[in-house]
Design an enzyme around this catalytic site. Structure first.
Site, PDB file in Angstrom:
ATOM      1  CB  CYS A  85      22.899  -4.547  20.922  1.00 27.20           C
ATOM      2  SG  CYS A  85      23.515  -4.208  19.257  1.00 27.20           S
TER       3      CYS A  85
ATOM      4  CB  CYS B 131      21.170  -4.925  16.476  1.00 26.36           C
ATOM      5  SG  CYS B 131      22.846  -5.519  16.775  1.00 26.36           S
TER       6      CYS B 131
END
Length: 67
Positions: free
Chosen positions: A10, A13
């Site tokens: 994501c 991340c």
């Protein structure tokens, strides 16, 4: 030292991975291995329920937020 970025990929991340690598470079640290763990089973196996998370030498330091 081994640093693991735990998350499925994501935006949060990816940002954590970028910031971690930049900090290592800025601090001129040596012998640091940074790996990305995106397998949900492996992430859960480390006790992480919310990503992103960061582990150092196998110990989860934080999860569910950036540093």
């Amino acid at each position: 030292m081994k640093i693991e970025i735990l998350g499925p990929g994501c935006p949060n991340c990816e940002k954590l991975e970028e910031e971690t690598k930049k900090a290592i470079e800025d601090l001129e640290l040596k012998d640091i291995e940074v790996t990305k763990v995106d397998d949900p089973a492996e992430i859960a196996g480390k006790g992480v329920m919310n990503t992103p998370a960061l582990a150092i030498d196998g110990e989860v330091k934080f999860s569910g937020r950036g540093p």
